[in-house]
Design a protein around this motif. Structure first.
Motif, PDB file in Angstrom:
ATOM      1  N   LEU A 281     -20.709 -15.936  58.590  1.00  0.00           N
ATOM      2  CA  LEU A 281     -21.282 -16.896  57.649  1.00  0.00           C
ATOM      3  C   LEU A 281     -20.822 -18.302  58.000  1.00  0.00           C
ATOM      4  N   PHE A 282     -21.772 -19.201  58.206  1.00  0.00           N
ATOM      5  CA  PHE A 282     -21.485 -20.612  58.425  1.00  0.00           C
ATOM      6  C   PHE A 282     -21.702 -21.324  57.090  1.00  0.00           C
ATOM      7  N   LEU A 283     -20.604 -21.792  56.479  1.00  0.00           N
ATOM      8  CA  LEU A 283     -20.670 -22.328  55.125  1.00  0.00           C
ATOM      9  C   LEU A 283     -20.225 -23.788  55.089  1.00  0.00           C
ATOM     10  N   ASP A 284     -20.655 -24.471  54.045  1.00  0.00           N
ATOM     11  CA  ASP A 284     -20.286 -25.870  53.789  1.00  0.00           C
ATOM     12  C   ASP A 284     -18.767 -26.010  53.828  1.00  0.00           C
ATOM     13  N   VAL A 285     -18.280 -27.000  54.566  1.00  0.00           N
ATOM     14  CA  VAL A 285     -16.833 -27.142  54.725  1.00  0.00           C
ATOM     15  C   VAL A 285     -16.138 -27.534  53.424  1.00  0.00           C
ATOM     16  N   GLU A 286     -16.875 -28.087  52.461  1.00  0.00           N
ATOM     17  CA  GLU A 286     -16.278 -28.357  51.159  1.00  0.00           C
ATOM     18  C   GLU A 286     -15.839 -27.055  50.490  1.00  0.00           C
ATOM     19  N   TYR A 287     -16.567 -25.978  50.762  1.00  0.00           N
ATOM     20  CA  TYR A 287     -16.210 -24.652  50.241  1.00  0.00           C
ATOM     21  C   TYR A 287     -15.183 -23.977  51.146  1.00  0.00           C
ATOM     22  N   VAL A 288     -15.453 -23.916  52.430  1.00  0.00           N
ATOM     23  CA  VAL A 288     -14.583 -23.188  53.355  1.00  0.00           C
ATOM     24  C   VAL A 288     -13.151 -23.711  53.302  1.00  0.00           C
ATOM     25  N   ASN A 289     -12.984 -25.026  53.246  1.00  0.00           N
ATOM     26  CA  ASN A 289     -11.654 -25.641  53.328  1.00  0.00           C
ATOM     27  C   ASN A 289     -11.048 -25.963  51.974  1.00  0.00           C
ATOM     28  N   ASN A 290     -11.667 -25.551  50.909  1.00  0.00           N
ATOM     29  CA  ASN A 290     -11.120 -25.798  49.573  1.00  0.00           C
ATOM     30  C   ASN A 290      -9.911 -24.893  49.351  1.00  0.00           C
ATOM     31  N   PRO A 291      -8.711 -25.448  49.144  1.00  0.00           N
ATOM     32  CA  PRO A 291      -7.539 -24.599  48.935  1.00  0.00           C
ATOM     33  C   PRO A 291      -7.700 -23.600  47.784  1.00  0.00           C
ATOM     34  N   ALA A 292      -8.472 -23.963  46.757  1.00  0.00           N
ATOM     35  CA  ALA A 292      -8.704 -23.051  45.640  1.00  0.00           C
ATOM     36  C   ALA A 292      -9.526 -21.842  46.065  1.00  0.00           C
ATOM     37  N   VAL A 293     -10.367 -22.015  47.096  1.00  0.00           N
ATOM     38  CA  VAL A 293     -11.121 -20.894  47.658  1.00  0.00           C
ATOM     39  C   VAL A 293     -10.244 -20.107  48.627  1.00  0.00           C
ATOM     40  N   ILE A 294      -9.565 -20.812  49.512  1.00  0.00           N
ATOM     41  CA  ILE A 294      -8.729 -20.170  50.532  1.00  0.00           C
ATOM     42  C   ILE A 294      -7.714 -19.224  49.901  1.00  0.00           C
ATOM     43  N   ARG A 295      -7.098 -19.648  48.812  1.00  0.00           N
ATOM     44  CA  ARG A 295      -6.022 -18.870  48.195  1.00  0.00           C
ATOM     45  C   ARG A 295      -6.502 -17.552  47.616  1.00  0.00           C
ATOM     46  N   LYS A 296      -7.811 -17.400  47.384  1.00  0.00           N
ATOM     47  CA  LYS A 296      -8.314 -16.174  46.765  1.00  0.00           C
ATOM     48  C   LYS A 296      -8.144 -14.961  47.668  1.00  0.00           C
ATOM     49  N   ASN A 297      -8.179 -15.169  48.988  1.00  0.00           N
ATOM     50  CA  ASN A 297      -7.897 -14.070  49.901  1.00  0.00           C
ATOM     51  C   ASN A 297      -6.391 -13.848  49.984  1.00  0.00           C
ATOM     52  N   PRO A 298      -5.930 -12.607  50.002  1.00  0.00           N
ATOM     53  CA  PRO A 298      -4.492 -12.355  50.180  1.00  0.00           C
ATOM     54  C   PRO A 298      -4.087 -12.544  51.637  1.00  0.00           C
ATOM     55  N   GLN A 299      -2.825 -12.819  51.837  1.00  0.00           N
ATOM     56  CA  GLN A 299      -2.228 -12.864  53.173  1.00  0.00           C
ATOM     57  C   GLN A 299      -2.937 -13.832  54.123  1.00  0.00           C
ATOM     58  N   VAL A 300      -3.262 -15.011  53.609  1.00  0.00           N
ATOM     59  CA  VAL A 300      -3.868 -16.027  54.486  1.00  0.00           C
ATOM     60  C   VAL A 300      -2.784 -16.624  55.380  1.00  0.00           C
ATOM     61  N   VAL A 301      -3.062 -16.698  56.653  1.00  0.00           N
ATOM     62  CA  VAL A 301      -2.141 -17.324  57.616  1.00  0.00           C
ATOM     63  C   VAL A 301      -2.882 -18.472  58.295  1.00  0.00           C
ATOM     64  N   SER A 302      -2.361 -19.684  58.120  1.00  0.00           N
ATOM     65  CA  SER A 302      -2.935 -20.836  58.806  1.00  0.00           C
ATOM     66  C   SER A 302      -2.119 -21.118  60.060  1.00  0.00           C
ATOM     67  N   ILE A 303      -2.824 -21.357  61.175  1.00  0.00           N
ATOM     68  CA  ILE A 303      -2.171 -21.639  62.450  1.00  0.00           C
ATOM     69  C   ILE A 303      -2.711 -22.969  62.960  1.00  0.00           C
ATOM     70  N   ASN A 304      -1.862 -23.980  62.965  1.00  0.00           N
ATOM     71  CA  ASN A 304      -2.261 -25.325  63.377  1.00  0.00           C
ATOM     72  C   ASN A 304      -1.255 -25.879  64.372  1.00  0.00           C
ATOM     73  N   SER A 305      -1.538 -27.067  64.883  1.00  0.00           N
ATOM     74  CA  SER A 305      -0.679 -27.649  65.903  1.00  0.00           C
ATOM     75  C   SER A 305      -0.198 -29.029  65.474  1.00  0.00           C
ATOM     76  N   ALA A 306       0.570 -29.673  66.333  1.00  0.00           N
ATOM     77  CA  ALA A 306       1.150 -30.977  66.028  1.00  0.00           C
ATOM     78  C   ALA A 306       1.369 -31.754  67.308  1.00  0.00           C
ATOM     79  N   ILE A 307       1.462 -33.062  67.155  1.00  0.00           N
ATOM     80  CA  ILE A 307       1.828 -33.939  68.265  1.00  0.00           C
ATOM     81  C   ILE A 307       3.332 -34.173  68.267  1.00  0.00           C
TER      82      ILE A 307
END
Length: 421
Positions: A281-307
């Motif tokens: 599913l390709f969804l609106d990023v306002e929905y996909v990236n909303n922390p209130a939406v993200i938190r609904k799934n259990p065991q979410v792991v975010s993997i990001n990088s840094a400079i």
């Protein structure tokens, strides 16, 4: 109903001086339209090109366009980086999830949306294809929508559909979708990937980006089970895990059984995989990236990088000192959402050094002018090829000790002296 144009010049004719033009971004960048736009605006003044990361956008970044067209970037790409850092283009620091809100509220007006879509189906519906991100909101708000119909654009599901009735002008151009074959990870990337994989449990729901580190992490997950995907974007590294059944999205609470994304960048094989695939599913990023939406799934792991990361845990991810390099993107969206998720974790993974080992990415203080993307109060796990530092709930001294332990050995003594350890 859309007006069919015989030439690109005819399609772009409605764009006038002073217009604010949104450009479909990522791998969906309508670069053939941008090439023509660079010529069209030479007869205009003060056109603003609103954008995320663009591919093949060099045509609209030429010196002769000064005064005619100015790039306004919510994420800086290689083609706009020099312009931004010399004051000839603008960078807007903003969470990716907030950009559609900015557009829909009218606080950032849009006159024209330039998009690239698949050919219409028998019902007259095209598809935004490989990239929905904030472009759906831009199409909703633009006074005029101009579309390149591209036979090579895959048809995707979710929020990607757009009716020909919603498009004002179309022109058919057959052009390649920019592709990014998987790269061969370096040893340090494989070591980082191994450390990150040890933090991932069966049933986790993953967010990751594109590049050597995400691909190295995915390469280490072959023995895991029931992994899910809810991410702003993914790339070709997921394909073997989907094929083997490791990624089955069975533990997700929202969109169970579905991979959720807002855009993709990857190989031709990836584009074939998502074409007409109802499990993606390709969804609106306002929905996909909303922390209130993200938190609904259990065991979410975010993997990001840094400079850079300083010894207190502050994460700089969008600039090198005062020079803007990229943007906020969705890092903070997913760091927040994953930490609110039941059993969730956030991970910042990066090589310990930069510039062929001459500079440590773990520093006593961020470089002058560097921006903080993720605050030290939000940081959970930091990973380099030398190990894992768990910072959440730790004091400044404890953080410094743990970060020094995963810094490159050549820099640990200097860092320890700076921290009075």
């Amino acid at each position: 109903m859309a007006v069919t144009c015989r030439t690109v010049e005819e399609a772009l004719a409605p764009i006038k001086s002073g217009d604010r033009v949104w450009c479909h971004s990522m791998a969906a960048t309508p670069y053939r339209l941008l090439e023509a736009l660079a010529i069209h605006v030479l007869n205009l003044e003060n056109v603003t090109l609103l954008q995320l990361h663009l591919e093949h956008a060099e045509a609209v970044c030429q010196p002769q366009l000064e005064g005619h067209l100015r790039n306004r970037c919510y994420f800086v790409s290689h083609s706009t980086r020099e312009l931004v850092n010399t004051g000839k283009a603008d960078y807007v620091p903003i969470f990716l999830s907030e950009i559609p809100k900015l557009l829909r509220s009218g606080r950032q007006p849009i006159d024209v949306a330039l998009i690239q879509v698949s050919p219409p189906d028998r019902h007259g519906n095209c598809s935004l294809g490989v990239s929905v991100e904030a472009t759906l909101a831009a199409c909703n708000m633009a006074k005029t929508v101009i579309a390149q119909i591209n036979p090579q654009m895959p048809r995707t599901h979710g929020d990607a559909a757009i009716s020909l009735r919603s498009i004002d002008f179309v022109v058919e151009i057959d052009s390649e979708i920019p592709s990014f074959p998987p790269s061969r990870p370096k040893d340090e990337h494989l070591q980082i990937g191994g450390h990150v994989a040890e933090l991932i449990r069966d049933g986790d729901c993953l967010q990751m980006g594109i590049g050597a580190i995400p691909d190295a992490v995915l390469a280490h997950l072959g023995s895991h089970r029931h992994l899910g995907i809810h991410t702003e974007m993914f790339s070709s590294g997921v394909l073997p895990l989907v094929a083997s059944g490791v990624i089955d999205n069975s533990n997700k609470v929202i969109q169970p059984g579905k991979m959720v994304t807002s855009f993709i960048l990857g190989s031709d094989a990836l584009y074939d995989f998502i074409a007409d695939n109802t499990e993606v599913l390709f969804l609106d990023v306002e929905y996909v990236n909303n922390p209130a939406v993200i938190r609904k799934n259990p065991q979410v792991v975010s993997i990001n990088s840094a400079i850079q990361i300083d010894l207190s845990g502050q994460v700089c991810a969008d600039s090198i000192g005062g020079k803007v390099y990229s943007g906020f993107g969705g890092q903070v969206d997913f760091v927040t959402g994953s930490q609110l998720s039941e059993g969730g974790r956030s991970i910042i993974a990066m090589p310990a050094t930069a510039l062929s080992g001459s500079q440590s990415r773990i520093v006593s203080h961020l470089a002058d002018g560097a921006g903080v993307v993720t605050s030290r109060a939000q940081v959970d796990f930091i990973v380099t090829e030398y190990g894992v530092a768990h910072l959440h709930g730790r004091s400044l001294r404890e953080r410094a000790e743990r970060l020094i332990a995963i810094a490159h050995p050549d820099f640990r003594e200097t860092l320890a002296k700076a921290a009075n350890i």
